[in-house]
Design an enzyme around this catalytic site. Sequence first.
Site, PDB file in Angstrom:
ATOM      1  N   LYS A  16     -45.839  55.922  -1.078  1.00 54.88           N
ATOM      2  CA  LYS A  16     -45.121  56.511  -2.206  1.00 54.88           C
ATOM      3  C   LYS A  16     -45.432  55.809  -3.524  1.00 54.88           C
ATOM      4  CE  LYS A  16     -41.304  58.793   0.101  1.00 54.88           C
ATOM      5  NZ  LYS A  16     -41.719  60.081  -0.468  1.00 54.88           N
ATOM      6  N   ALA A  62     -48.157  54.020  -4.359  1.00 57.19           N
ATOM      7  CA  ALA A  62     -49.532  54.305  -4.772  1.00 57.19           C
ATOM      8  C   ALA A  62     -49.672  55.735  -5.276  1.00 57.19           C
ATOM      9  CB  ALA A  62     -50.487  54.051  -3.609  1.00 57.19           C
ATOM     10  N   GLU A  67     -39.668  52.219   0.228  1.00 60.61           N
ATOM     11  CA  GLU A  67     -40.647  51.747   1.205  1.00 60.61           C
ATOM     12  C   GLU A  67     -40.936  50.255   1.029  1.00 60.61           C
ATOM     13  OE1 GLU A  67     -42.983  55.889   2.317  1.00 60.61           O
ATOM     14  OE2 GLU A  67     -43.993  54.450   1.019  1.00 60.61           O
ATOM     15  N   THR A 109     -34.692  66.950  -6.706  1.00 65.74           N
ATOM     16  CA  THR A 109     -35.745  67.924  -6.435  1.00 65.74           C
ATOM     17  C   THR A 109     -35.337  68.786  -5.245  1.00 65.74           C
ATOM     18  OG1 THR A 109     -36.956  66.301  -5.081  1.00 65.74           O
ATOM     19  CG2 THR A 109     -37.552  66.477  -7.416  1.00 65.74           C
ATOM     20  N   LYS A 120     -37.005  75.596  -4.557  1.00 66.43           N
ATOM     21  CA  LYS A 120     -35.976  76.065  -5.498  1.00 66.43           C
ATOM     22  C   LYS A 120     -36.111  75.416  -6.872  1.00 66.43           C
ATOM     23  CE  LYS A 120     -32.460  76.930  -1.907  1.00 66.43           C
ATOM     24  NZ  LYS A 120     -33.114  76.268  -0.756  1.00 66.43           N
ATOM     25  N   ALA A 132     -47.091  64.148  -0.732  1.00 63.59           N
ATOM     26  CA  ALA A 132     -47.226  63.607  -2.100  1.00 63.59           C
ATOM     27  C   ALA A 132     -46.719  64.541  -3.196  1.00 63.59           C
ATOM     28  CB  ALA A 132     -48.661  63.189  -2.404  1.00 63.59           C
ATOM     29  N   ALA A 133     -46.116  65.671  -2.817  1.00 61.13           N
ATOM     30  CA  ALA A 133     -45.609  66.581  -3.848  1.00 61.13           C
ATOM     31  C   ALA A 133     -44.519  65.908  -4.673  1.00 61.13           C
ATOM     32  CB  ALA A 133     -45.079  67.858  -3.197  1.00 61.13           C
ATOM     33  N   GLY A 134     -43.567  65.260  -4.000  1.00 62.31           N
ATOM     34  CA  GLY A 134     -42.490  64.584  -4.707  1.00 62.31           C
ATOM     35  C   GLY A 134     -42.987  63.392  -5.505  1.00 62.31           C
ATOM     36  N   ASP A 135     -43.950  62.662  -4.956  1.00 63.55           N
ATOM     37  CA  ASP A 135     -44.517  61.508  -5.660  1.00 63.55           C
ATOM     38  C   ASP A 135     -45.275  61.952  -6.905  1.00 63.55           C
ATOM     39  OD1 ASP A 135     -43.519  59.819  -3.677  1.00 63.55           O
ATOM     40  OD2 ASP A 135     -45.341  59.999  -2.470  1.00 63.55           O
TER      41      ASP A 135
END
Length: 301
Positions: free
Chosen positions: A40, A42, A140, A220, A224, A249-252
Amino acid sequence: MKKITILGSINVDVILKIARLPKPGETMKMKSLATAGGGKGANQAIAAVRSGAATTFIGKVGNDGYGKKMLTLLKKDSIDTTNVVVKKDGQTGQAYILLQDSGQNSIIINGGTNLEITAADVINAQDSIKNADFIIAQFEVKLERIMEAFSIAHKNKVTTILNPAPAQSVADDLLKITDLIIPNEIEAQMLTGIKITDKDTAAAAAKILREKGTRNVIITLGSKGAYYLTEDDEGLIPALKVKAIDTTAAGDTFIGALCSQLENNLANIKEAIEYATKASAITVQTLGAISSIPTRKQINN
């Protein structure tokens, strides 16, 4: 140019492509196996630097093949790795990603050296914290290290941003020195007890987080969109409709891209979320974590 310091994880992702999750007791074949850079911390650092932020990393890797690979990846994107410690006998973190045909993923993490960052490592990196516009941390790494880093930032009026992932409980003492918290629905439910299904439930959860001490909240909500609550505004920014191939990695990407655009007082939070939403939508259309994170030019096209 925004100056961002990230205290976080560095992992190598082992991606197992499967049709679906196996049932209890079931043995099934995978479709393919691949490795890629991740973690997360990186991922967020890469997202921030590719959107134009000057990015410094505080972390730890092992003196192994995975560690060398990850340092090379971070340096390739011009991330300052001065405060990434290489532990001689350590094992670099790993994430095992079960990627289904639907594009959804489940992740199992071996924390490795991410969990061996010490208080001394944070103190040695304090100049990078003091000189930043924002410091970002995730779960993490050990919460004690986040508390130490955020305390330094708070005393020096550096905006603190917490991504409470993977989901776990957190002491109110940390929330009280967090300027902006960015959980997803699962993480927000863990922190507040409210099941997030829509804007109203997200708003209720955000208000509880405000009561615990965090002044600003973004939750997030996947397809939606993203709900935000600040001292001056609140609203829901819808997600873009795209075909998701891999949500890793979408949220990151959202967090790193967001922080690259945010003003220090968060006055432009709506516009920054809109930018981050575009970045995240691009990420989910490509397989992998770091390899799927877009540049500012790609996002603005």
